[in-house]
Design a protein around this motif. Sequence first.
Motif, PDB file in Angstrom:
ATOM      1  N   SER A 123      -9.559  12.446   7.540  1.00 15.13           N
ATOM      2  CA  SER A 123     -10.265  12.200   6.285  1.00 15.13           C
ATOM      3  C   SER A 123     -11.474  13.125   6.175  1.00 15.13           C
ATOM      4  CB  SER A 123     -10.709  10.737   6.198  1.00 15.13           C
ATOM      5  OG  SER A 123     -11.372  10.482   5.000  1.00 15.13           O
ATOM      6  N   GLN A 133      -7.792  12.353   2.342  1.00 13.88           N
ATOM      7  CA  GLN A 133      -6.948  12.679   3.490  1.00 13.88           C
ATOM      8  C   GLN A 133      -6.502  14.130   3.391  1.00 13.88           C
ATOM      9  OE1 GLN A 133      -3.804   9.854   4.090  1.00 13.88           O
ATOM     10  NE2 GLN A 133      -5.207   8.241   4.682  1.00 13.88           N
ATOM     11  N   LYS A 160       1.356   7.390   8.852  1.00 13.85           N
ATOM     12  CA  LYS A 160       0.126   7.181   9.606  1.00 13.85           C
ATOM     13  C   LYS A 160      -1.063   7.799   8.870  1.00 13.85           C
ATOM     14  CE  LYS A 160       2.847   7.672  13.848  1.00 13.85           C
ATOM     15  NZ  LYS A 160       2.964   8.404  15.125  1.00 13.85           N
ATOM     16  N   PRO A 161      -2.269   7.278   9.096  1.00 13.25           N
ATOM     17  CA  PRO A 161      -3.458   7.859   8.456  1.00 13.25           C
ATOM     18  C   PRO A 161      -3.669   9.302   8.915  1.00 13.25           C
ATOM     19  CG  PRO A 161      -3.931   5.696   9.386  1.00 13.25           C
ATOM     20  CD  PRO A 161      -2.577   6.086   9.894  1.00 13.25           C
ATOM     21  N   ARG A 162      -4.070  10.144   7.980  1.00  8.27           N
ATOM     22  CA  ARG A 162      -4.379  11.531   8.308  1.00  8.27           C
ATOM     23  C   ARG A 162      -5.888  11.716   8.435  1.00  8.27           C
ATOM     24  NH1 ARG A 162      -1.642  14.763   3.651  1.00  8.27           N
ATOM     25  NH2 ARG A 162      -2.127  12.890   2.484  1.00  8.27           N
ATOM     26  N   THR A 197       0.804  -1.217   0.000  1.00  5.54           N
ATOM     27  CA  THR A 197       0.000   0.000   0.000  1.00  5.54           C
ATOM     28  C   THR A 197       0.841   1.273   0.000  1.00  5.54           C
ATOM     29  OG1 THR A 197      -0.123  -0.060   2.427  1.00  5.54           O
ATOM     30  CG2 THR A 197      -1.902  -1.140   1.193  1.00  5.54           C
ATOM     31  N   ARG A 228       1.163  15.572   6.742  1.00  2.00           N
ATOM     32  CA  ARG A 228       1.409  14.152   6.899  1.00  2.00           C
ATOM     33  C   ARG A 228       1.794  13.822   8.335  1.00  2.00           C
ATOM     34  NH1 ARG A 228       5.399  14.947   3.528  1.00  2.00           N
ATOM     35  NH2 ARG A 228       4.606  13.394   2.071  1.00  2.00           N
ATOM     36  N   SER A 262      -0.728  13.031  -3.412  1.00  3.68           N
ATOM     37  CA  SER A 262      -1.253  13.519  -2.153  1.00  3.68           C
ATOM     38  C   SER A 262      -2.076  14.781  -2.370  1.00  3.68           C
ATOM     39  CB  SER A 262      -0.101  13.806  -1.183  1.00  3.68           C
ATOM     40  OG  SER A 262       0.797  14.710  -1.743  1.00  3.68           O
ATOM     41  N   THR A 298       2.506   2.468   2.531  1.00  2.00           N
ATOM     42  CA  THR A 298       2.413   3.143   3.827  1.00  2.00           C
ATOM     43  C   THR A 298       3.593   2.836   4.743  1.00  2.00           C
ATOM     44  OG1 THR A 298       1.075   1.313   4.696  1.00  2.00           O
ATOM     45  CG2 THR A 298      -0.101   3.209   3.781  1.00  2.00           C
TER      46      THR A 298
END
Length: 272
Positions: A123, A128, A119-121, A91, A132, A266, A93
């Motif tokens: 949403s 996202q 890490k997920p930001r 993915t 970051r 991004s 990540t």
Amino acid sequence: MPTGEVSSNVLFSAVPLGAVTQCRVIRSHMQGSRRSMAYDLYTDQQQQQQQQHVLRATKTPRASMLCRYSYDIACVHGSSAVVGRVVSNATGTEFSILEKESKQEAADTWREICAVVYKPRNSVFGHQRGPRKMAVVIRAIVNDDAADSSAACEVSLVSKYRTCVANNRDQAEKAMTDATGSIVVLENKTPKWSVNRMAYMLDFGGRVTMASSKNFQLICLDCDHYVAVQFGKTDRDAFTLDFRFPVSPVMAFGIAVSVIVRSKNSTGLFLI
């Protein structure tokens, strides 16, 4: 980092305490290709004197479908041998920065020396947004190679990081290391929102001149004024990369490559 012929020992050794290495990363198209990109690392002095770069990262065929990105890092001085590799999970990540264990060109054994975890930001409507969030896990560099046993290298740095997070959940203000002290964890410094500029802001000391999703600073959790790595855009295909202890040149360059290739798609509000 010296500007003459560079040994692999220098490339994989941490910057001495109290010193800061200032470099430039230049992005360019590979010769004969309109899509493949190369990333070259220069020291500031080398670029000013128009000398040859120290390291070059180029895309390589993926080893499997479980790897989204794969880049070889070659030392252009001397034999131009591949000395490191940047590979991601499926993915994109998580990235591992690898060191070639044997200096022989035919050897194909690698050791993980650094990992980058994105890490997920937040949403918003499925997209996202915001700056970051990333953590960098560094395998501590020791002077005695024998002190770093093969058993300690069998556990991935990402696994060690997740264990550290679990063990330090109630002590977030403290720097995270595992029980043996064999890893160091850095996290990106949280930028501040500027109402006047309507953007997230970080102080790069004049080293960064363009707003970009790629700009970041890495700090220790218990010492947020100690910036171990900072990276930022100065032109369309030019970036500054500054780093110091406990980071080595190959680690810093690998981290920068992971940020560049991952930021292509991004979106959101970012740093300047």
